[in-house]
Structures are given as structure tokens and as C-alpha cells.
Enzyme design. Structure first.
Site, PDB file in Angstrom:
ATOM      1  N   LYS A  14       1.025  -1.761   0.046  1.00  0.00           N
ATOM      2  CA  LYS A  14      -0.169  -0.140   0.057  1.00  0.00           C
ATOM      3  C   LYS A  14       0.720   1.303   0.094  1.00  0.00           C
ATOM      4  O   LYS A  14       1.020   2.686  -0.915  1.00  0.00           O
ATOM      5  CB  LYS A  14      -1.201  -0.237   1.396  1.00  0.00           C
ATOM      6  CG  LYS A  14      -1.756  -0.839   1.142  1.00  0.00           C
ATOM      7  CD  LYS A  14      -2.603  -0.294   2.629  1.00  0.00           C
ATOM      8  CE  LYS A  14      -2.308  -0.754   3.560  1.00  0.00           C
ATOM      9  NZ  LYS A  14      -1.481  -2.453   4.248  1.00  0.00           N
ATOM     10  N   ARG A  89      -9.177   0.357   9.011  1.00  0.00           N
ATOM     11  CA  ARG A  89      -8.647  -0.765   8.941  1.00  0.00           C
ATOM     12  C   ARG A  89     -10.110  -1.347   9.626  1.00  0.00           C
ATOM     13  O   ARG A  89      -9.853  -3.010  10.305  1.00  0.00           O
ATOM     14  CB  ARG A  89      -7.668  -0.237   9.920  1.00  0.00           C
ATOM     15  CG  ARG A  89      -5.808  -1.044   8.945  1.00  0.00           C
ATOM     16  CD  ARG A  89      -5.127  -0.466  10.312  1.00  0.00           C
ATOM     17  NE  ARG A  89      -4.203  -0.936  10.458  1.00  0.00           N
ATOM     18  CZ  ARG A  89      -2.719  -0.702   9.370  1.00  0.00           C
ATOM     19  NH1 ARG A  89      -3.357   0.757   9.161  1.00  0.00           N
ATOM     20  NH2 ARG A  89      -1.990  -1.380   9.561  1.00  0.00           N
ATOM     21  N   ARG A 128      12.082  -6.105   5.289  1.00  0.00           N
ATOM     22  CA  ARG A 128      11.943  -4.863   4.667  1.00  0.00           C
ATOM     23  C   ARG A 128      12.565  -3.266   5.649  1.00  0.00           C
ATOM     24  O   ARG A 128      12.937  -3.233   7.126  1.00  0.00           O
ATOM     25  CB  ARG A 128      10.274  -3.960   5.125  1.00  0.00           C
ATOM     26  CG  ARG A 128       9.675  -3.048   5.023  1.00  0.00           C
ATOM     27  CD  ARG A 128       7.803  -2.150   5.273  1.00  0.00           C
ATOM     28  NE  ARG A 128       7.653  -2.569   6.525  1.00  0.00           N
ATOM     29  CZ  ARG A 128       6.073  -2.401   5.882  1.00  0.00           C
ATOM     30  NH1 ARG A 128       5.627  -1.805   5.443  1.00  0.00           N
ATOM     31  NH2 ARG A 128       5.517  -2.541   7.308  1.00  0.00           N
ATOM     32  N   ARG A 161      11.421  -1.233  10.515  1.00  0.00           N
ATOM     33  CA  ARG A 161      10.863  -0.607  11.763  1.00  0.00           C
ATOM     34  C   ARG A 161      10.666  -1.306  12.786  1.00  0.00           C
ATOM     35  O   ARG A 161      10.833  -2.434  12.851  1.00  0.00           O
ATOM     36  CB  ARG A 161       9.162  -1.292  10.593  1.00  0.00           C
ATOM     37  CG  ARG A 161       9.049   0.264  10.484  1.00  0.00           C
ATOM     38  CD  ARG A 161       8.058   0.197   9.604  1.00  0.00           C
ATOM     39  NE  ARG A 161       6.374  -0.521  10.075  1.00  0.00           N
ATOM     40  CZ  ARG A 161       5.561   0.439   9.344  1.00  0.00           C
ATOM     41  NH1 ARG A 161       4.625   0.290   8.571  1.00  0.00           N
ATOM     42  NH2 ARG A 161       3.988  -0.975  10.404  1.00  0.00           N
ATOM     43  N   ARG A 172      -0.052  -8.266  13.922  1.00  0.00           N
ATOM     44  CA  ARG A 172      -0.331  -8.152  12.711  1.00  0.00           C
ATOM     45  C   ARG A 172      -0.770  -8.532  11.358  1.00  0.00           C
ATOM     46  O   ARG A 172      -2.506  -8.347  11.730  1.00  0.00           O
ATOM     47  CB  ARG A 172       0.614  -6.880  11.735  1.00  0.00           C
ATOM     48  CG  ARG A 172       0.911  -5.612  13.136  1.00  0.00           C
ATOM     49  CD  ARG A 172       2.533  -5.031  12.528  1.00  0.00           C
ATOM     50  NE  ARG A 172       2.650  -4.762  11.150  1.00  0.00           N
ATOM     51  CZ  ARG A 172       3.039  -4.522  10.691  1.00  0.00           C
ATOM     52  NH1 ARG A 172       5.218  -5.395  11.075  1.00  0.00           N
ATOM     53  NH2 ARG A 172       3.618  -3.487   9.697  1.00  0.00           N
TER      54      ARG A 172
HETATM   55  P1  AMP Z   1       0.829   1.021   9.552  1.00  0.00           P
HETATM   56  O1  AMP Z   1       2.177   1.899   8.924  1.00  0.00           O
HETATM   57  O2  AMP Z   1       0.265   1.717   8.118  1.00  0.00           O
HETATM   58  O3  AMP Z   1       1.828  -0.822   8.976  1.00  0.00           O
HETATM   59  O4  AMP Z   1       0.690   1.179  11.032  1.00  0.00           O
HETATM   60  C1  AMP Z   1       1.390   0.617  11.838  1.00  0.00           C
HETATM   61  C2  AMP Z   1       0.924   0.437  13.305  1.00  0.00           C
HETATM   62  O5  AMP Z   1      -0.261   2.107  13.527  1.00  0.00           O
HETATM   63  C3  AMP Z   1      -0.644  -0.587  13.029  1.00  0.00           C
HETATM   64  O6  AMP Z   1      -0.407  -2.013  13.353  1.00  0.00           O
HETATM   65  C4  AMP Z   1      -1.141   0.253  14.418  1.00  0.00           C
HETATM   66  O7  AMP Z   1      -1.141   0.063  15.540  1.00  0.00           O
HETATM   67  C5  AMP Z   1      -1.646   2.149  14.033  1.00  0.00           C
HETATM   68  N1  AMP Z   1      -2.601   2.310  12.772  1.00  0.00           N
HETATM   69  C6  AMP Z   1      -2.310   2.981  11.470  1.00  0.00           C
HETATM   70  N2  AMP Z   1      -3.060   2.781  11.464  1.00  0.00           N
HETATM   71  C7  AMP Z   1      -4.487   3.248  11.989  1.00  0.00           C
HETATM   72  C8  AMP Z   1      -5.484   2.982  11.607  1.00  0.00           C
HETATM   73  N3  AMP Z   1      -6.347   2.425  10.910  1.00  0.00           N
HETATM   74  N4  AMP Z   1      -6.657   2.293  13.044  1.00  0.00           N
HETATM   75  C9  AMP Z   1      -6.011   2.298  13.954  1.00  0.00           C
HETATM   76  N5  AMP Z   1      -4.137   2.150  14.818  1.00  0.00           N
HETATM   77  C10 AMP Z   1      -3.651   1.633  12.805  1.00  0.00           C
END
Ligand code: AMP
Length: 214
Positions: A14, A89, A128, A161, A172
Site C-alpha cells: 500500500k 482498518r 523491509r 521498523r 499484525r
Molecule cells: P501501518 O504503517 O499502516 O502498518 O501502521 C502501523 C501501526 O499503526 C499499526 O499496526 C497500528 O498499530 C497503527 N495504525 C495505523 N493505522 C491505523 C488505523 N487506521 N487504525 C488503528 N491503528 C492504526
């Protein structure tokens, strides 16, 4: 004008694809994950709380991300379209987004589902890295050696990360399956869903994505 949601598992590409589309179409990528990581880096109390949750791979609360998103969508650069990356999400977030966009009079054009086999995701996530100098996203399994060298030769580091360790990744992916995957049906029922085969090279996936949004 393009108002889209990128839907897909962690590691489905994404962020990578959103950045390409942003550069091409001049519309902002809005990533709740990136915005939360910025808050964490800021070291505020809120950031510390968010970090504790993100480190486990669980989701931060719907209210918090809705607050972040509603503020962001009101910025002038989002007036001509946006790419939502990592939001919504949960079902609640999808409902909240619909209500918010209704109020703004700017409904979504499409939800693009980045479809990729589960076993590919693990390799994408564990491999990554981000170049500490340029912020470029790389992968120790998939990026060309020259690209990786370009970063390190310039004195950069390949940073992983904190939530890209195997234990957190497993959680996740589970959180994705239980809370986020149902949104595929949510958008299908609303006739907004478009599926992109997200397996393959970055450029191949991007070409398919462009065909889908055309
Ligand atoms: P990402 O970079 O999109 O994988 O997001 C990293 C982390 O941020 C996720 O594992 C969640 O803990 C938090 N996070 C990101 N976007 C959301 C969302 N829309 N709702 C809830 N938690 C989020």
C-alpha cells in the site's frame, strides 16, 4: 480527481504504491501509520501511548485515528483528491469515514484491494528496510543490490521498523484478518471495490493499479 482507499494486508504494498501514485497524480498519500510514527518520534505523551500499542501490532483506538484523519482531510492539499493508506482498518472506521466524506460532500471513488498471497507478506515484511538518509523504502530480499548499496555507500543505514519483527508481524497479520479483511466485503457491497493483483514487482503492480483506476 481521485479519492481512493488502499485496502490490503501489512506488506501488500500500500505505502509503496501510494507514494508512486502521489508523485504521478499530485494528490497526497494519507497514511495513518506514518502520521502515528511521526507522533511517536515527537515523543509526546500521546506518542508514547501510541507506541506501546503499535509495538504489539494491535490497533490504536478508532477515535484517535478518526481525529487524525478528519483534521488531515481538511487540509487544502486534500481538496483535489487523496489516497488513504492504512485507513480505514475497522468496520467502525469505514462507517466514520463514510459519514465524514458525506459531510464534506466528497464521496470515495473506489477502494482498491491489494490482493497478495499470505506467504508473500512475511518475506516482504521481514525484509523491509528504510534508508535513513532518503527515507526510501527498500527490501533486503527484493531490492536490487545497487539500490541497497546506494544507501549504505552514501553513509546511510538500512533501518528496520520496530514492528517489523516476526512476533509483531504475526499479530499484525492476525489483526488484519479479523478486523480489516471484512472491509473487502463492506466495499464490495457498496459497489466501490476494485481488486489489484498485488503479487510481483513494484512496477508490475503499479501498472495493474493504474489500469484499475483508469
Ligand atoms: P501501518 O504503517 O499502516 O502498518 O501502521 C502501523 C501501526 O499503526 C499499526 O499496526 C497500528 O498499530 C497503527 N495504525 C495505523 N493505522 C491505523 C488505523 N487506521 N487504525 C488503528 N491503528 C492504526
Amino acid at each position: 480527481m481521485m479519492r481512493i482507499v488502499l485496502l490490503g494486508a501489512p506488506g501488500s504494498g500500500k505505502g509503496t504504491q501510494a507514494k508512486k501514485l502521489m508523485a504521478d497524480r499530485n494528490i497526497p498519500q494519507i497514511s495513518t501509520g506514518d502520521m502515528l510514527r511521526e507522533a511517536v518520534a515527537g515523543g509526546t505523551r500521546f506518542g508514547q501511548k501510541a507506541k506501546a500499542i503499535m509495538d504489539t501490532g494491535n490497533l490504536v483506538s478508532d477515535d484517535i485515528v478518526l481525529g487524525i484523519i478528519s483534521e488531515r482531510l481538511l487540509q487544502p492539499d486534500a481538496a483535489d483528491g487523496f489516497i488513504l493508506d492504512g485507513f480505514p482498518r475497522t468496520k467502525q472506521q469505514a462507517l466514520d469515514l463514510e459519514e465524514l466524506l458525506d459531510e464534506l460532500g466528497t464521496p470515495l471513488d473506489a477502494a482498491l484491494f491489494m490482493d497478495v498471497d499470505f506467504d508473500v507478506l512475511m518475506k516482504r515484511l521481514t525484509g523491509r528496510r528504510t534508508c535513513s538518509l532518503t527515507g526510501k523504502l527498500l527490501n533486503v530480499y527484493f531490492s536490487a543490490q545497487e539500490e541497497l548499496d546506494e544507501c549504505t555507500n552514501a553513509g546511510g543505514e538500512l533501518i528496520q521498523r520496530e514492528d517489523d519483527n516476526e512476533e509483531t508481524i504475526a499479530n499484525r497479520l492476525e489483526v488484519y484478518q479479523t478486523q480489516t479483511e471484512p472491509l473487502v466485503d463492506y466495499y464490495r457491497k457498496r459497489d466501490r471495490l476494485k481488486t489489484v493483483d498485488a503479487d510481483g514487482s513494484i512496477d508490475d503492480v503499479y501498472a495493474r493499479l493504474l489500469e484499475t483506476v483508469a
